[in-house]
Design a protein around this motif. Structure first.
Motif, PDB file in Angstrom:
ATOM      1  N   ASN A  58       1.215  -1.423   0.060  1.00  0.00           N
ATOM      2  CA  ASN A  58       0.139  -0.078   0.265  1.00  0.00           C
ATOM      3  C   ASN A  58       0.971   1.408  -0.007  1.00  0.00           C
ATOM      4  O   ASN A  58       1.861   1.554   0.771  1.00  0.00           O
ATOM      5  N   THR A  59       0.681   2.305  -0.589  1.00  0.00           N
ATOM      6  CA  THR A  59       1.444   2.804  -1.108  1.00  0.00           C
ATOM      7  C   THR A  59       1.654   4.169   0.568  1.00  0.00           C
ATOM      8  O   THR A  59       2.529   4.305   0.682  1.00  0.00           O
ATOM      9  N   ASP A  60       0.541   4.325   1.435  1.00  0.00           N
ATOM     10  CA  ASP A  60       0.713   4.921   3.116  1.00  0.00           C
ATOM     11  C   ASP A  60       1.148   4.426   3.347  1.00  0.00           C
ATOM     12  O   ASP A  60       2.710   4.842   4.292  1.00  0.00           O
ATOM     13  N   ALA A  61       1.996   2.668   3.528  1.00  0.00           N
ATOM     14  CA  ALA A  61       2.696   1.955   3.889  1.00  0.00           C
ATOM     15  C   ALA A  61       3.590   2.230   3.575  1.00  0.00           C
ATOM     16  O   ALA A  61       5.163   2.388   4.765  1.00  0.00           O
ATOM     17  N   ALA A  63       5.127   5.052   2.425  1.00  0.00           N
ATOM     18  CA  ALA A  63       6.155   5.952   2.937  1.00  0.00           C
ATOM     19  C   ALA A  63       6.454   5.725   4.349  1.00  0.00           C
ATOM     20  O   ALA A  63       6.815   6.346   5.091  1.00  0.00           O
ATOM     21  N   ARG A  64       5.388   5.630   5.114  1.00  0.00           N
ATOM     22  CA  ARG A  64       4.995   5.093   6.426  1.00  0.00           C
ATOM     23  C   ARG A  64       7.072   4.573   6.749  1.00  0.00           C
ATOM     24  O   ARG A  64       7.413   4.788   6.984  1.00  0.00           O
ATOM     25  N   GLU A  65       6.969   3.486   6.457  1.00  0.00           N
ATOM     26  CA  GLU A  65       8.255   2.878   6.259  1.00  0.00           C
ATOM     27  C   GLU A  65       9.763   3.218   5.773  1.00  0.00           C
ATOM     28  O   GLU A  65      10.545   3.743   5.875  1.00  0.00           O
TER      29      GLU A  65
END
Length: 121
Positions: A58-61, A63-65
């Motif tokens: 997932n792109t949000d995940a 980015a958080r990583e």
């Protein structure tokens, strides 16, 4: 020795020590090796590598990583900088680095797993 001469000698010694140490940078890698982030002291991005498996996240995940790894790499870079200059900078100058956000780090390693991408057990 006057203050200017002492400061010039400290700057020269710091330059020489950093030249011997080489580039100071922090690197953090996700547990599965799919995401690698390298930063300069202070957090400036030098490199971000994203493997094909990470691109399926997932792109949000993702980015958080990347942000979590960048923070870890920044702590590593700060620790390396403190180690590199500790012999030539006085305590006050080292405290100024901390005030600028370049923190000392306690044995941060490159092989720690990121919060999302961990090696399967």
């Amino acid at each position: 020795m006057d203050d200017v001469t002492r400061a010039a000698a400290g700057i020269k010694a710091t330059e020489e020590r950093l030249a011997r140490v080489g580039p100071v940078a922090g690197r953090a890698t996700s547990g599965d090796g799919e995401v690698v982030v390298e930063v300069s002291p202070g957090g400036g991005l030098r490199e971000v590598r994203i493997g094909p498996d990470a691109l399926r996240m997932n792109t949000d995940a993702l980015a958080r990583e990347i942000l979590a790894l960048a923070r870890r790499a920044e702590r590593v870079a700060g620790g390396q900088l403190h180690h590199a200059v500790s012999g030539v900078l006085g305590r006050t100058a080292q405290e100024e680095l901390v005030a600028l956000g370049i923190e000392r780090a306690e044995d941060e390693g490159d092989d720690e797993a990121g919060p999302l991408l961990r090696r399967p057990l």
